[in-house]
Write a protein that holds these residues in place. Structure first.
Motif, PDB file in Angstrom:
ATOM      1  N   GLN A 214       0.838  -1.194   0.000  1.00 47.15           N
ATOM      2  CA  GLN A 214       0.000   0.000   0.000  1.00 47.15           C
ATOM      3  C   GLN A 214       0.871   1.241   0.000  1.00 47.15           C
ATOM      4  OE1 GLN A 214      -2.586  -0.055   3.345  1.00 47.15           O
ATOM      5  NE2 GLN A 214      -3.541  -1.992   2.733  1.00 47.15           N
ATOM      6  N   LYS A 215       0.303   2.320  -0.550  1.00 44.88           N
ATOM      7  CA  LYS A 215       1.022   3.591  -0.514  1.00 44.88           C
ATOM      8  C   LYS A 215       0.695   4.255   0.822  1.00 44.88           C
ATOM      9  CE  LYS A 215       2.832   4.105  -4.759  1.00 44.88           C
ATOM     10  NZ  LYS A 215       3.483   2.803  -4.602  1.00 44.88           N
ATOM     11  N   LEU A 216       1.645   4.230   1.714  1.00 45.89           N
ATOM     12  CA  LEU A 216       1.418   4.823   3.030  1.00 45.89           C
ATOM     13  C   LEU A 216       2.311   6.038   3.182  1.00 45.89           C
ATOM     14  CD1 LEU A 216       1.388   1.492   5.044  1.00 45.89           C
ATOM     15  CD2 LEU A 216      -0.550   3.040   4.787  1.00 45.89           C
ATOM     16  N   GLU A 217       1.778   7.032   3.861  1.00 53.52           N
ATOM     17  CA  GLU A 217       2.555   8.246   4.086  1.00 53.52           C
ATOM     18  C   GLU A 217       3.788   7.934   4.923  1.00 53.52           C
ATOM     19  OE1 GLU A 217       0.208  12.349   4.718  1.00 53.52           O
ATOM     20  OE2 GLU A 217      -0.413  10.701   6.000  1.00 53.52           O
ATOM     21  N   GLU A 218       4.893   8.546   4.568  1.00 57.98           N
ATOM     22  CA  GLU A 218       6.097   8.382   5.370  1.00 57.98           C
ATOM     23  C   GLU A 218       5.935   9.201   6.654  1.00 57.98           C
ATOM     24  OE1 GLU A 218      10.366   7.947   3.732  1.00 57.98           O
ATOM     25  OE2 GLU A 218      10.100  10.081   4.191  1.00 57.98           O
ATOM     26  N   LEU A 219       6.419   8.666   7.759  1.00 59.00           N
ATOM     27  CA  LEU A 219       6.338   9.402   9.020  1.00 59.00           C
ATOM     28  C   LEU A 219       7.656  10.132   9.242  1.00 59.00           C
ATOM     29  CD1 LEU A 219       4.805   6.547  11.223  1.00 59.00           C
ATOM     30  CD2 LEU A 219       3.568   8.372  10.023  1.00 59.00           C
ATOM     31  N   ASP A 220       7.559  11.425   9.543  1.00 52.30           N
ATOM     32  CA  ASP A 220       8.775  12.190   9.813  1.00 52.30           C
ATOM     33  C   ASP A 220       9.135  11.997  11.293  1.00 52.30           C
ATOM     34  OD1 ASP A 220      10.856  13.878  10.063  1.00 52.30           O
ATOM     35  OD2 ASP A 220       9.810  15.673   9.322  1.00 52.30           O
ATOM     36  N   LEU A 221       9.917  10.966  11.553  1.00 49.12           N
ATOM     37  CA  LEU A 221      10.170  10.568  12.945  1.00 49.12           C
ATOM     38  C   LEU A 221      10.985  11.603  13.721  1.00 49.12           C
ATOM     39  CD1 LEU A 221      10.690   6.723  12.527  1.00 49.12           C
ATOM     40  CD2 LEU A 221       8.634   7.973  13.173  1.00 49.12           C
ATOM     41  N   ASN A 222      11.711  12.451  13.007  1.00 44.09           N
ATOM     42  CA  ASN A 222      12.464  13.500  13.711  1.00 44.09           C
ATOM     43  C   ASN A 222      11.527  14.519  14.350  1.00 44.09           C
ATOM     44  OD1 ASN A 222      15.057  12.510  13.053  1.00 44.09           O
ATOM     45  ND2 ASN A 222      14.688  13.206  10.951  1.00 44.09           N
ATOM     46  N   GLN A 223      10.323  14.615  13.803  1.00 41.96           N
ATOM     47  CA  GLN A 223       9.327  15.574  14.323  1.00 41.96           C
ATOM     48  C   GLN A 223       8.422  14.941  15.383  1.00 41.96           C
ATOM     49  OE1 GLN A 223       9.180  18.797  13.400  1.00 41.96           O
ATOM     50  NE2 GLN A 223      10.978  18.393  12.122  1.00 41.96           N
ATOM     51  N   CYS A 224       8.581  13.651  15.607  1.00 42.18           N
ATOM     52  CA  CYS A 224       7.685  12.951  16.538  1.00 42.18           C
ATOM     53  C   CYS A 224       8.345  12.742  17.891  1.00 42.18           C
ATOM     54  CB  CYS A 224       7.311  11.570  15.978  1.00 42.18           C
ATOM     55  SG  CYS A 224       6.379  11.636  14.447  1.00 42.18           S
ATOM     56  N   VAL A 225       7.509  12.742  18.929  1.00 41.75           N
ATOM     57  CA  VAL A 225       7.993  12.427  20.276  1.00 41.75           C
ATOM     58  C   VAL A 225       7.170  11.245  20.790  1.00 41.75           C
ATOM     59  CG1 VAL A 225       8.256  13.279  22.636  1.00 41.75           C
ATOM     60  CG2 VAL A 225       8.609  14.827  20.722  1.00 41.75           C
ATOM     61  N   PHE A 226       7.847  10.312  21.456  1.00 40.36           N
ATOM     62  CA  PHE A 226       7.205   9.080  21.908  1.00 40.36           C
ATOM     63  C   PHE A 226       7.204   9.029  23.436  1.00 40.36           C
ATOM     64  CE2 PHE A 226       8.545   8.595  17.620  1.00 40.36           C
ATOM     65  CZ  PHE A 226       7.524   7.874  17.032  1.00 40.36           C
ATOM     66  N   ILE A 227       6.019   8.815  23.993  1.00 42.30           N
ATOM     67  CA  ILE A 227       5.857   8.817  25.454  1.00 42.30           C
ATOM     68  C   ILE A 227       5.736   7.364  25.930  1.00 42.30           C
ATOM     69  CG2 ILE A 227       4.544   9.783  27.394  1.00 42.30           C
ATOM     70  CD1 ILE A 227       5.579  11.910  25.396  1.00 42.30           C
ATOM     71  N   PRO A 228       6.634   6.932  26.800  1.00 37.04           N
ATOM     72  CA  PRO A 228       6.580   5.533  27.254  1.00 37.04           C
ATOM     73  C   PRO A 228       5.560   5.318  28.376  1.00 37.04           C
ATOM     74  CG  PRO A 228       8.433   6.643  28.279  1.00 37.04           C
ATOM     75  CD  PRO A 228       7.762   7.668  27.398  1.00 37.04           C
ATOM     76  N   THR A 229       5.141   4.069  28.535  1.00 39.21           N
ATOM     77  CA  THR A 229       4.206   3.727  29.624  1.00 39.21           C
ATOM     78  C   THR A 229       4.861   2.790  30.642  1.00 39.21           C
ATOM     79  OG1 THR A 229       3.399   1.947  28.225  1.00 39.21           O
ATOM     80  CG2 THR A 229       2.107   3.983  28.231  1.00 39.21           C
ATOM     81  N   SER A 230       6.140   2.509  30.432  1.00 37.59           N
ATOM     82  CA  SER A 230       6.845   1.581  31.330  1.00 37.59           C
ATOM     83  C   SER A 230       8.340   1.660  31.024  1.00 37.59           C
ATOM     84  CB  SER A 230       6.376   0.146  31.079  1.00 37.59           C
ATOM     85  OG  SER A 230       6.707  -0.224  29.746  1.00 37.59           O
ATOM     86  N   PHE A 231       9.116   1.017  31.851  1.00 41.42           N
ATOM     87  CA  PHE A 231      10.548   0.919  31.580  1.00 41.42           C
ATOM     88  C   PHE A 231      10.759   0.158  30.271  1.00 41.42           C
ATOM     89  CE2 PHE A 231      14.808  -0.902  32.054  1.00 41.42           C
ATOM     90  CZ  PHE A 231      15.519   0.228  32.416  1.00 41.42           C
ATOM     91  N   GLN A 232       9.956  -0.886  30.069  1.00 41.47           N
ATOM     92  CA  GLN A 232      10.073  -1.679  28.826  1.00 41.47           C
ATOM     93  C   GLN A 232       9.837  -0.814  27.590  1.00 41.47           C
ATOM     94  OE1 GLN A 232       6.663  -3.455  27.484  1.00 41.47           O
ATOM     95  NE2 GLN A 232       7.657  -4.497  25.772  1.00 41.47           N
ATOM     96  N   SER A 233       8.785  -0.006  27.612  1.00 40.32           N
ATOM     97  CA  SER A 233       8.502   0.776  26.399  1.00 40.32           C
ATOM     98  C   SER A 233       9.487   1.939  26.262  1.00 40.32           C
ATOM     99  CB  SER A 233       7.035   1.201  26.325  1.00 40.32           C
ATOM    100  OG  SER A 233       6.737   2.322  27.057  1.00 40.32           O
TER     101      SER A 233
END
Ligand SMILES: O=C[C@H](O)[C@H](O)[C@H](O)COP(=O)(O)O
Length: 268
Positions: free
Chosen positions: A61-80
């Protein structure tokens, strides 16, 4: 339960809900969420080797590329948190944001109303905080987690995070509520109880099927054992920090089916 089922559910959720505008992303905990991060990295603008060896259904499928440099990821545990760091993604902390665009998380059981039991990995406190401030909270799981009413499949009990010095009080209070089957969760490869990422204990309490029937307490008082009522009852006990019942929080759930290819969807 199969790895492919989990992977398919995770990939479907990422592909359906993450686009180039998504910025703040909550990352749940557990084994299914590993595939959420795997898919995010595949769709990102920095490429890591995909070692999954699996052909992805959506790869054409043609999926939009994600600009990961612009994204921030919030963890829910030490594992994540480790999952985010080890994949080279930008790590954020819960207290930096009052709103998260989208959170994708696993579950131990999901009923037909999208209520869920979570905390099989003892991460439900942070998971609930992140879910609560998320504009969209999405569950990914394999087919074994889908049920009509909670308590039908996850019979280990509802995970309850408790302050350590209060655990005997909480166990006694659960008995008074009429719960017959509860345990302090013990660690593996360590003597004694498991300690959560927040330094607390976990008690697992089984209230039977949460089917809305009357539930009789030891004090001869009854209550309706619906997910929301049981959540309220447990949450009110002194010493309880958080309950692994997520009532009315998820807007959609993806279940990887037994065939390892198709994905079932449950939405509001
Ligand atoms: O505390 C753990 C979390 O609630 C997990 O999301 C839940 O246990 C599901 O984990 P898994 O994806 O490994 O089945």
């Amino acid at each position: 339960m199969s790895t492919n089922s989990k992977r398919q559910a995770a990939y479907e959720a990422v592909d359906k809900h993450l686009n180039s505008d998504t910025r703040i992303i909550g990352i749940g905990s557990g084994s299914t969420v590993v595939f959420v991060v795997e898919r995010i990295v595949q769709r990102g603008n920095f490429k890591k080797n995909d070692n999954s060896g699996e052909k992805n259904e959506n790869s054409d499928q043609k999926l939009e590329e994600l600009d990961l440099n612009q994204c921030v990821f919030i963890p829910t545990s030490f594992q994540s948190r480790l999952l985010i760091i080890n994949n080279g993604l930008n790590l954020g902390e819960i207290d930096q944001y009052h709103e998260i665009d989208i959170t994708i998380d696993g579950a131990d059981e999901v009923d037909e109303n999208l209520n869920a039991i979570k905390g099989g990995g003892a991460c439900h406190l942070r998971e609930k905080v992140v879910a609560e401030i998320s504009k969209k909270f999405i569950i990914v799981a394999d087919y074994t987690k889908r049920s009509t009413v909670l308590g039908e499949k996850w019979i280990k009990g509802i995970p309850i995070e408790v302050i350590p010095f209060c655990y005997t009080l909480v166990l006694n209070s659960l008995k008074l509520l009429g719960c017959q089957n509860f345990n302090l969760r013990m660690a593996k490869n360590k003597a004694g109880p498991i300690i959560t990422d927040n330094g607390n204990f976990v008690v697992d309490a089984y209230f039977g099927k949460l089917d809305g029937q009357q539930f009789l307490g030891d004090d001869n008082l009854t209550f309706i054992n619906s997910p929301s009522e049981v959540l309220k009852r447990i949450k009110l006990l002194t010493g309880v920090v958080e309950v692994g019942l997520f009532v009315g929080m998820a807007e959609i759930a993806y279940f990887g089916e037994e065939d390892g290819c198709s994905v079932g969807v449950l939405k509001k």
